[in-house]
Design a protein around this motif. Sequence first.
Motif, short mmCIF file in Angstrom:
data_model
loop_
_atom_site.label_atom_id
_atom_site.label_comp_id
_atom_site.label_asym_id
_atom_site.label_seq_id
_atom_site.Cartn_x
_atom_site.Cartn_y
_atom_site.Cartn_z
N TYR A 174 7.59 22.07 -1.00
CA TYR A 174 9.01 21.94 -0.66
C TYR A 174 9.26 22.72 0.62
O TYR A 174 8.74 23.84 0.76
N THR A 178 9.16 14.05 -0.25
CA THR A 178 9.24 12.69 -0.80
C THR A 178 10.56 12.02 -0.45
O THR A 178 10.65 10.80 -0.44
N ASN A 179 11.60 12.80 -0.18
CA ASN A 179 12.93 12.24 0.07
C ASN A 179 13.29 12.12 1.55
O ASN A 179 14.35 11.61 1.89
N SER A 220 1.43 19.23 -10.35
CA SER A 220 2.32 18.63 -9.34
C SER A 220 1.63 17.44 -8.68
O SER A 220 0.42 17.45 -8.48
N GLY A 221 2.43 16.45 -8.30
CA GLY A 221 1.89 15.35 -7.52
C GLY A 221 1.90 15.70 -6.04
O GLY A 221 1.00 15.37 -5.29
N VAL A 222 2.94 16.42 -5.64
CA VAL A 222 3.11 16.79 -4.23
C VAL A 222 2.91 18.31 -4.09
O VAL A 222 2.02 18.76 -3.38
N GLY A 223 3.78 19.09 -4.74
CA GLY A 223 3.57 20.53 -4.77
C GLY A 223 4.10 21.29 -3.57
O GLY A 223 3.84 22.49 -3.43
N TYR A 277 8.97 22.97 -11.58
CA TYR A 277 8.63 22.79 -10.15
C TYR A 277 9.73 23.39 -9.28
O TYR A 277 9.46 24.08 -8.30
N CYS A 316 12.38 18.22 -0.49
CA CYS A 316 11.12 17.64 -0.93
C CYS A 316 10.68 16.59 0.09
O CYS A 316 11.49 15.73 0.45
N GLU A 342 14.87 11.34 -13.61
CA GLU A 342 13.47 11.72 -13.53
C GLU A 342 13.05 12.57 -14.74
O GLU A 342 13.79 13.44 -15.19
N GLU A 367 18.64 20.02 -5.68
CA GLU A 367 17.42 20.13 -4.86
C GLU A 367 17.71 20.08 -3.36
O GLU A 367 16.96 20.62 -2.55
C1 CIR Z 1 5.68 17.39 -7.89
O1 CIR Z 1 5.05 17.65 -6.88
O2 CIR Z 1 5.22 16.73 -8.81
C2 CIR Z 1 7.08 17.92 -7.99
N1 CIR Z 1 7.26 18.91 -6.98
C3 CIR Z 1 8.09 16.79 -7.83
C4 CIR Z 1 7.80 15.84 -6.72
C5 CIR Z 1 8.74 14.64 -6.73
N2 CIR Z 1 9.85 14.86 -5.91
C6 CIR Z 1 11.07 15.03 -6.36
O3 CIR Z 1 11.37 15.02 -7.53
N3 CIR Z 1 11.99 15.15 -5.43
#
Ligand code: CIR
Length: 367
Positions: free
Chosen positions: A60, A281-282, A55-58, A201, A279, A324, A232
Amino acid sequence: DPSTKILAQIEAGRTANPDMLMSKYFDIKYYNSLSDTLKARLLACCKSGAENHDSGVGVYAMQPSDYDDLKPYFDQVIRGYHKIPGEVKHITNWDLSTVADRLPPGGKLDLTKLGLGTTSMRVRVGRNLANYPLPGAMTKDDRINMENDMIKVFKELIEDPEFGGNYYSLTPGSPFEVSEKFYQHLVKSHIMFKDMAADTYLASAGIASSWPFGRGCYVSADKGFIVWVGEEDHLRIMCMKKATVLNDVFDRLKGACDTMERICGTFAHSKDYGYVTSCPTNLGTGMRASVHIKIPKLTAGGSDKKAKAVAKPLGLSVRGMGGEHTPIGADGTVDISPSARLQIQEAEIICALYEGIKNLMEEEKKA
Ligand code: CIR
Ligand code: ADP
């Protein structure tokens, strides 16, 4: 104690992927300072990254209030991802007259001025209802109840000249249920979202749970206004059009969001972070404004590597033709969108898309 396993996974994530924000900002001292309830809530938010070290973020959120109640943790993840050095103070602003200096004379963001023809344009926002947990914590009953609430909302739109249309459900046995074949047709037409259970994820986060119950989409008669239900975020509200002026989709979405908020009741919102999304990120605008454009030189050999490297310093994200984590088009068509969502205003995002397309087209010429 079930927490032992996930704490070990979080710790292992730190070594396996030092860039993953979930582990990077997880501080065991902070965790130990929390009540048992908050401890459990924090671990639930971290589960996706704990189980998926790539994961980039990991992270939610499971409830809108997680962002406030677990702020010492979330604020670091949010500022880390969005690269915000100081305090986050998000402001909502759709008014294009406030960014007049970035608009061409006449105010139209016209892609023909950038040498493009008819282009597939889309702007979406993520929105969540205040009276349900976020999708990661919803039970099957929550999902079905929320879809039924939304079906009532959509009934109010059916007669609307601008937004009238149909609801399509994936819920087995729903009076609005569509066939598997029709669902696949909607996905291919970029109208409906993909099978969430296939996204590891989302599956780990619980966001894909009870698939496909409570999932569906509302589509206007002209197919240009769409609302996803149960992805999501509770709702993804979007406008799409194959044309040349970005204002068309932006202005229509503004009207659509106003209408939806009027009939749904207020959406989940945070004083500092703007619109709340699953998430981090949004967060903020929840907005992704994208176009499909052909950049064959920057995608030579079928790879998006160069395109991504060039797009990143321009503040743009590159995705595939199906969204995505999908491949780019065989003719070098990609999905590009400004990456910023938080502490940027809606009006600025649409300008950033126009300017970003201009810059990327110049890079394509040079390549
Ligand atoms: C990650 O952390 O890579 C996944 N949880 C996706 C993060 C990007 N966010 C998204 O698609 N809303
Ligand atoms: P989101 O945009 O909601 O984050 P995705 O990246 O998965 O989610 O995209 C969702 C769908 O929207 C996909 O089918 C994708 O191809 C489609 N899409 C995105 N941008 C455009 C566009 N400009 N034109 C047509 N379809 C688009």
